[in-house]
Design a protein around this motif. Structure first.
Motif, PDB file in Angstrom:
ATOM      1  N   ALA A  33       0.838  -1.203   0.000  1.00 49.32           N
ATOM      2  CA  ALA A  33       0.000   0.000   0.000  1.00 49.32           C
ATOM      3  C   ALA A  33       0.874   1.255   0.000  1.00 49.32           C
ATOM      4  O   ALA A  33       0.561   2.234  -0.695  1.00 49.32           O
ATOM      5  CB  ALA A  33      -0.945  -0.010   1.205  1.00 49.32           C
ATOM      6  N   GLN A  34       1.962   1.228   0.736  1.00 47.33           N
ATOM      7  CA  GLN A  34       2.877   2.373   0.749  1.00 47.33           C
ATOM      8  C   GLN A  34       3.467   2.589  -0.643  1.00 47.33           C
ATOM      9  O   GLN A  34       3.588   3.727  -1.095  1.00 47.33           O
ATOM     10  CB  GLN A  34       3.998   2.167   1.773  1.00 47.33           C
ATOM     11  N   GLN A  35       3.794   1.516  -1.332  1.00 47.83           N
ATOM     12  CA  GLN A  35       4.324   1.636  -2.695  1.00 47.83           C
ATOM     13  C   GLN A  35       3.275   2.219  -3.637  1.00 47.83           C
ATOM     14  O   GLN A  35       3.600   3.030  -4.511  1.00 47.83           O
ATOM     15  CB  GLN A  35       4.801   0.278  -3.207  1.00 47.83           C
ATOM     16  N   GLU A  36       2.024   1.834  -3.449  1.00 44.21           N
ATOM     17  CA  GLU A  36       0.954   2.387  -4.281  1.00 44.21           C
ATOM     18  C   GLU A  36       0.800   3.888  -4.028  1.00 44.21           C
ATOM     19  O   GLU A  36       0.570   4.658  -4.959  1.00 44.21           O
ATOM     20  CB  GLU A  36      -0.354   1.648  -4.014  1.00 44.21           C
ATOM     21  N   GLU A  42       4.228  10.216  -7.209  1.00 45.23           N
ATOM     22  CA  GLU A  42       5.031  10.436  -8.415  1.00 45.23           C
ATOM     23  C   GLU A  42       4.187  10.983  -9.563  1.00 45.23           C
ATOM     24  O   GLU A  42       4.688  11.716 -10.412  1.00 45.23           O
ATOM     25  CB  GLU A  42       5.705   9.127  -8.846  1.00 45.23           C
ATOM     26  N   GLU A  43       2.906  10.628  -9.580  1.00 45.39           N
ATOM     27  CA  GLU A  43       1.982  11.080 -10.618  1.00 45.39           C
ATOM     28  C   GLU A  43       1.279  12.389 -10.238  1.00 45.39           C
ATOM     29  O   GLU A  43       0.351  12.810 -10.917  1.00 45.39           O
ATOM     30  CB  GLU A  43       0.930   9.994 -10.889  1.00 45.39           C
ATOM     31  N   ILE A  94      -5.667   6.881 -10.633  1.00 50.28           N
ATOM     32  CA  ILE A  94      -4.862   6.855 -11.854  1.00 50.28           C
ATOM     33  C   ILE A  94      -5.772   6.879 -13.077  1.00 50.28           C
ATOM     34  O   ILE A  94      -5.518   7.605 -14.046  1.00 50.28           O
ATOM     35  CB  ILE A  94      -3.911   5.647 -11.866  1.00 50.28           C
ATOM     36  N   ARG A  95      -6.858   6.130 -13.017  1.00 52.12           N
ATOM     37  CA  ARG A  95      -7.823   6.127 -14.130  1.00 52.12           C
ATOM     38  C   ARG A  95      -8.404   7.533 -14.328  1.00 52.12           C
ATOM     39  O   ARG A  95      -8.454   8.037 -15.452  1.00 52.12           O
ATOM     40  CB  ARG A  95      -8.932   5.122 -13.866  1.00 52.12           C
TER      41      ARG A  95
END
Length: 160
Positions: A33-36, A42-43, A94-95
């Motif tokens: 979850a932290q990586q997500e 980043e986006e 993201i979508r």
């Protein structure tokens, strides 16, 4: 009697193993979850909502881990549920981000035509406001309405 004692001992060992396994799975889910969240950052996607969920998941995990260490039976389901919510929100964010960008480009392509883009621009603006407020589902709905507005405006133009 000996069989009963052996069975009880095996159950205690198995319960401890299952708890450790769940603890490790939960810890991995929290790391995922932290990586997500990092990807969202980043986006340039707002992350306050998912960061709060992650903090709650981590607190739940730690509380259950401490409970297990004191001899209780840990239940990591709440922490897992929260990490799943983070994953779902990240996918929707993201979508929505991609769709807002695509609608922006579509409107720009049609700027120099006689298509009335007023409604589409209003929907795009509403999508951007919802996106920044981390209401990603609503943002996506506004994008869809923006595309519908463009289709309707193009149909009206061809009927003239």
């Amino acid at each position: 009697m000996r069989k009963t004692t052996a069975i009880i001992a095996l159950l205690v060992v198995f319960a401890g193993f299952a708890s450790a396994q769940s603890a490790n799975e939960t810890k991995n889910a929290i790391q995922d979850a932290q990586q997500e969240i990092n990807i969202m950052q980043e986006e340039d996607i707002p992350t306050e909502r998912v960061e709060n969920l992650l903090e709650t998941a981590n607190n739940s995990y730690l509380a259950q881990k401490n409970f297990a260490e004191e001899g209780g039976t840990a239940d990591y389901s709440r922490a897992i549920e929260l990490t799943e919510q983070i994953s779902t929100i990240q996918e929707r964010a993201i979508r929505a981000s991609d769709r807002i960008e695509a609608l922006t480009m579509r409107i720009q392509e049609l700027e120099d035509t006689s298509v009335n883009l007023t409604s589409a621009k209003q929907q795009l603006e509403a999508a951007e406001v919802d996106f920044e407020s981390q209401r990603f589902e609503e943002a996506d709905a506004h994008v869809e309405e923006g595309y519908s507005s463009i289709s309707e405006a193009q149909s009206a133009r061809t009927q003239i």
